[in-house]
Design a protein around this motif. Structure first.
Motif: not given
Length: 385
Positions: A353-357
Motif C-alpha cells: 500500500v503506497p503512503r500518501p506522503g
C-alpha cells in the motif's frame, strides 16, 4: 515420447462404449424373451390338443411346440433388429458422452504444441467432465502465467547481468589502453560491479530454490526473524541516518525459518534502500491477528509511488520511479520478488500500500503457528505523512 500401444488399441473408447451399450441391450432383450417364454409357454400343454365337444369341436389348437416353432424365428429376427438399434443408439450416446473428452483432448494437443491461451469454457451440467474441464482451464491459465513470468524473468535477468558485465569489460579495456589509469579507482569500480553481479546471482539462485506449490514444514517466530533482520542491517540504517522503530510482538507461524528470514531481511533492506536520503523513517511491527495469523508490517518513508504501479513492484527487477539507491545498499531489483515467492510458498498473503506522503507499507501474513494467540495484537505501524 509416445506410449507404446497395446494389442487392443485398434478400438476407440467410443467403439468400446458402443459395443458395451449394444451388448447390454441385447442381454436385456434375451432376458425379457426368456421371461416371456418361461412364464407364458409353461401354461401351454405339450402334444396334440383336441376339442371334443362344443362349437369348436374338432378345431385345430396349436400346442407348445407349434408356438415355439412360430415364435423362435421371429424372436431371432427381433434380436437382430434390436442389436442394430443398440449399436446405432450406443454410437450416438457414446459420442454425446465423450464430446467433452474430445474437447479436453483438443485443448491438451494445443497445449502440447505450445499454445497455452486456449480455454475449453465447458457448458452444460456440473458433472465430472465439467469439473475436469474447469480444472484443466485453471491449469492452463496458471501455466500460461508462469511461462510468461519465466520469459520476462529471463529477459530481465539477462539485461541486469549484461550491464555490469559490459561495465567490467569497459573498465578492463580502459585499463589496458591507459597504463597510467588510477588502479585504486579501477579496482573500486570493478569491486562494486562484481558485488552487483554476485548479488543478482545469489537472488536468482534463491528464487529458483523456492517452490510456491509446497508449504515448507517447521515452526518459527516472525518477531525473532524481524529482530535479526534489523540487527543485520543496523550499520546501513545508521549510516543513512534512518529513525528506526521496532515493535516485535510474538508472532508464531509455520514454515521454513531460513526462507522467512530471507523474506524479512529483503523486506527491511528494500525499505532501507528506497527510503529518503535525509530524515527517513522505518517502522517494523510483528504480531498476530484476531484469527491467529502471524503478521509482519514494514512501513517506510520515501518517494511518492503511483498506486496503479505498486502491484508491479513484486516483478523481478522492477523498481518504482524515483526510488532512491546508494552504492553499498543498492539492491538488484529482486527483493520484493523474493518476498512474494516466499509468501506464496507459505500460503500467505502480501499486501503493498503506497503512503500518501511517500513511501510504502508492506504487510506479510502467514498461517498461524501451533501456539495460536487468539487475542490478536497486530496494529500496523503508522508514519506521519
Amino acid at each position: 515420447m509416445t506410449r507404446p500401444r497395446g494389442p487392443d488399441a485398434a478400438l476407440s473408447v467410443r467403439a468400446k462404449l458402443t459395443l458395451s451399450y449394444a451388448a447390454y441391450f441385447l442381454v436385456m432383450s434375451v432376458v425379457l424373451l426368456a421371461v416371456v417364454a418361461v412364464f407364458l409357454l409353461r401354461y401351454v400343454p405339450e402334444g396334440r390338443i383336441e376339442i371334443v365337444s362344443g362349437a369348436d369341436a374338432g378345431r385345430y389348437v396349436p400346442d407348445r411346440g407349434d408356438l415355439i416353432e412360430a415364435f423362435l424365428p421371429r424372436a431371432l429376427v427381433a434380436l437382430v433388429g434390436l442389436g442394430v438399434v443398440g449399436l446405432a443408439g450406443g454410437w450416438v450416446l457414446a459420442g454425446r458422452v465423450l464430446r467433452p473428452l474430445q474437447a479436453l483432448t483438443g485443448a491438451a494437443r494445443l497445449a502440447a504444441d505450445g499454445s497455452l491461451s486456449h480455454r475449453i469454457h465447458a457448458r452444460g451440467p456440473r458433472d465430472e467432465f465439467g469439473e475436469l474441464a474447469d480444472v484443466f482451464d485453471t491449469m492452463l491459465a496458471r501455466l500460461e502465467r508462469q511461462f510468461d513470468e519465466q520469459r520476462r524473468f529471463a529477459a530481465n535477468a539477462s539485461h541486469q547481468l549484461r550491464t555490469p558485465l559490459a561495465v567490467t569489460r569497459a573498465l578492463i579495456e580502459v585499463a589496458q589502453s591507459d597504463p597510467d589509469h588510477d588502479v585504486g579507482a579501477l579496482l573500486d569500480r570493478l569491486l562494486r560491479s562484481n558485488r552487483r553481479m554476485a548479488g543478482t546471482v545469489e537472488a536468482l539462485l534463491l528464487l529458483s530454490r523456492i517452490d510456491p506449490t509446497t508449504s515448507p514444514p517447521g515452526e518459527l517466530d516472525l518477531s525473532l526473524l524481524a529482530e535479526e533482520a534489523v540487527e543485520t542491517l543496523y550499520e546501513t540504517m545508521t549510516r543513512r541516518g534512518l529513525a528506526v522503530t521496532l515493535d516485535a510482538q510474538p508472532a508464531p507461524a509455520r514454515g521454513s525459518a531460513a526462507l522467512v528470514q530471507e523474506l524479512a531481511t529483503n523486506l527491511v533492506h528494500n525499505a532501507v534502500v528506497h527510503n529518503l536520503e535525509a530524515g527517513g523513517e522505518l517502522r517494523i511491527h510483528t504480531g498476530v491477528t484476531a484469527g491467529g495469523s502471524a503478521v509482519l508490517v514494514v512501513a517506510n518513508t520515501g518517494p511518492v509511488l503511483d498506486p496503479a504501479t505498486v502491484g508491479t513492484l513484486v516483478e523481478p527487477f522492477a523498481r518504482g520511479a524515483g526510488r532512491a539507491r546508494d552504492g553499498d545498499a543498492a539492491g538488484v531489483g529482486l527483493g520484493l520478488s523474493v518476498v512474494d515467492s516466499v509468501v506464496r510458498a507459505h500460503r500467505g498473503t502480501l499486501t503493498l500500500v503506497p503512503r500518501p506522503g511517500g513511501g510504502l507499507t508492506v504487510t506479510v501474513t502467514l498461517p498461524p503457528g501451533p501456539e495460536r494467540i487468539r487475542s490478536g495484537n497486530i496494529g500496523p505501524p503508522t508514519l506521519e505523512a
